[in-house]
Design an enzyme around this catalytic site. Structure first.
Site, PDB file in Angstrom:
ATOM      1  N   CYS A   1       0.833  -1.205   0.000  1.00  0.00           N
ATOM      2  CA  CYS A   1       0.000   0.000   0.000  1.00  0.00           C
ATOM      3  C   CYS A   1       0.871   1.259   0.000  1.00  0.00           C
ATOM      4  O   CYS A   1       1.516   1.555  -0.993  1.00  0.00           O
ATOM      5  CB  CYS A   1      -0.968  -0.038   1.184  1.00  0.00           C
ATOM      6  SG  CYS A   1      -2.314   1.154   1.062  1.00  0.00           S
TER       7      CYS A   1
ATOM      8  N   HIS B   1      -3.434  -5.767   1.116  1.00  0.00           N
ATOM      9  CA  HIS B   1      -2.693  -5.923   2.371  1.00  0.00           C
ATOM     10  C   HIS B   1      -2.564  -7.386   2.798  1.00  0.00           C
ATOM     11  O   HIS B   1      -3.417  -7.891   3.543  1.00  0.00           O
ATOM     12  CB  HIS B   1      -3.407  -5.153   3.487  1.00  0.00           C
ATOM     13  CG  HIS B   1      -3.254  -3.680   3.381  1.00  0.00           C
ATOM     14  ND1 HIS B   1      -2.305  -2.974   4.102  1.00  0.00           N
ATOM     15  CD2 HIS B   1      -3.916  -2.784   2.618  1.00  0.00           C
ATOM     16  CE1 HIS B   1      -2.407  -1.681   3.790  1.00  0.00           C
ATOM     17  NE2 HIS B   1      -3.370  -1.542   2.901  1.00  0.00           N
TER      18      HIS B   1
ATOM     19  N   GLU C   1      -0.664  -8.539   4.982  1.00  0.00           N
ATOM     20  CA  GLU C   1      -0.444  -8.623   6.438  1.00  0.00           C
ATOM     21  C   GLU C   1      -1.753  -8.615   7.216  1.00  0.00           C
ATOM     22  O   GLU C   1      -1.772  -8.937   8.402  1.00  0.00           O
ATOM     23  CB  GLU C   1       0.481  -7.485   6.906  1.00  0.00           C
ATOM     24  CG  GLU C   1      -0.183  -6.139   7.163  1.00  0.00           C
ATOM     25  CD  GLU C   1      -0.473  -5.338   5.905  1.00  0.00           C
ATOM     26  OE1 GLU C   1      -0.511  -5.918   4.807  1.00  0.00           O
ATOM     27  OE2 GLU C   1      -0.684  -4.114   6.022  1.00  0.00           O
TER      28      GLU C   1
END
Lengths: 220, 34
Positions: free
Chosen positions: A84, A194, A196
């Site tokens: 991002c 994302h 994560e």
């Protein structure tokens, strides 16, 4: 594998990135003002709003001392993952091709999207099958990937488009549904979604963890 | 539009190229006001 996660003023996803990295090795924060990578094996430039996104997202962060060290690390073949805002920073730093623009509909988007693996030549996609699908969330206002047609042709021919949004899933108007690209060598990957935030089935998907595990396996 | 004081046009051009504009998506013009 020893992961380093960079923290800028305005980063907000470094804690989740640390947690994700910790599932496939040791992980620690790297302060943007330092230039010592501390011997890490792989680096994550996480999401957020570095320097408040002033000028353009990533435009100021790329001048941090840490980014110079990351440039050298990447040039030596070290794996670097930009997520991002981290993707935006890497593009501004010239470590990745292209640029990220304001979303086509001028609105912040936050949703789960399906990604299609286009290339597995990056350490972060090593072991993934080309054509397989990953479910990962996006959350951004400036995620519309842009590159001129000639450059896109070159990236596709070289296998540098690593991930695309699945048909009908493009949340931001990115050209040719590009969700993630690599540098020419393949060791630097940037993506707007994302991974994560997708490391535990309890939060909807663990597909993102596969990128961290892949890099750990490649670095081991 | 951004107004800046600088010693020379070259300094502004270097700043614009380095920081204020991403040449892939943006362009810039410099107007000098004495």
């Amino acid at each position: 594998v020893n992961w380093g996660v960079v923290q800028f003023p305005g980063s907000c996803d470094e804690r989740d990135a640390l947690a994700a990295c910790s599932r496939s090795g040791e992980a620690r924060l790297l302060w943007h003002g330092d230039s010592d990578l501390g011997g890490v094996d792989a680096i994550v430039v996480p999401g957020g709003f570095s320097y408040g996104d002033y000028l353009r997202a990533g435009a100021i962060a790329r001048f941090s001392p840490m980014m110079e060290a990351i440039g050298e690390f990447a040039a030596a073949g070290g794996p670097v993952l930009g997520i991002c805002n981290g993707f935006q920073v890497l593009c501004e730093a010239g470590l990745l091709p292209g640029a990220l623009l304001v979303n086509e509909r001028l609105r912040f988007v936050c949703r789960q999207v399906e990604l299609v693996v286009e290339s597995n030549r990056s350490p972060f996609t090593a072991g993934l099958e080309v054509g397989e699908s990953l479910s990962v969330p996006v959350k951004h206002g400036e995620g519309r990937y842009f590159a001129p047609d000639e450059l896109l042709d070159e990236l596709e021919a070289a296998g540098q488009v690593a991930l695309r949004y699945a048909p009908g899933q493009n949340p931001n108007g990115s050209v040719r549904d590009v969700a993630g690209v690599t540098n020419e060598a393949g060791n630097v990957l940037g993506l707007m979604p994302h991974p994560e935030h997708a490391v535990d089935p309890l939060t909807g998907s663990a597909d993102g963890l596969r990128l961290f595990e892949a890099a750990s396996g490649a670095a081991a | 539009m951004v107004e800046l004081e600088a010693a020379s046009t070259e300094e502004i051009a270097a700043l614009s190229e380095k920081l204020l504009a991403n040449p892939l998506i943006e362009d810039f013009e410099i107007e000098t006001i004495e």
